[in-house]
Structure formats: structure tokens, C-alpha cells
Scaffold this motif. Structure first.
Motif: not given
Length: 86
Positions: A26-28, A30-37, A75-76, A81-85
Motif C-alpha cells: 500500500d502507500d501508507q 511510516i517511513f519513506a518508500s524510496d530505495d535508500e530508506t 506495490r509499484t 493502476t489504483h492511485p489513492a483517493a
């Protein structure tokens, strides 16, 4: 698959939808979802995280592979295809 061989489904679910650990589909975050994090989370380098510290010993190339494995790609795709509202 590394995701399964390292026992990730035990917390995050077989397809990453969550369990006793947070979902990775999902897109929730706690921390960032970038590669480094994500790398730092898997390696146990973020003090506030709850990932098992035993993953600090995973070889770096496996950590990067986990991030590009099919589960992370799902996840990507899901987010694209299903962006968060709003």
C-alpha cells in the motif's frame, strides 16, 4: 525468491499484503518508500523501526534484490493502476 527465503511473508504476508507486520503493497508507509530508506529499514539502520535486527546480516546485493523483487514491483504496479483517493 529472496522474499520467501528470508521469511518476509511471516510478517508481511505471502504477497506483501500484511500480517503481524505492515503491508508493503500500500502507500501508507511510516517511513519513506524510496530505495535508500527501504535499504536502511531492511538492514536495521533506522532506530524507530520494528524490523528484526537479524536482517542486518543480509548481504547488500540481496537487500537491493529484495527491493526490486516481484513483491516490490507489485506495490509499484498497484499504486500506478489504483492511485489513492485524494
Amino acid at each position: 525468491r529472496l522474499y520467501q527465503s528470508y521469511g518476509c511473508p511471516g510478517c508481511h504476508g505471502l504477497m506483501g499484503g500484511g500480517g503481524m507486520g505492515k503491508p508493503i503493497l500500500d502507500d501508507q508507509w511510516i517511513f519513506a518508500s524510496d530505495d535508500e530508506t527501504l535499504y536502511k529499514l531492511i538492514k536495521g539502520q533506522i532506530p524507530q523501526e520494528t524490523m528484526p535486527k537479524t536482517f542486518a546480516n543480509i548481504p547488500d546485493e540481496h537487500v537491493w534484490k529484495l527491493q526490486t523483487d516481484g513483491t516490490w514491483k507489485l506495490r509499484t504496479v498497484r499504486m500506478d493502476t489504483h492511485p489513492a483517493a485524494p
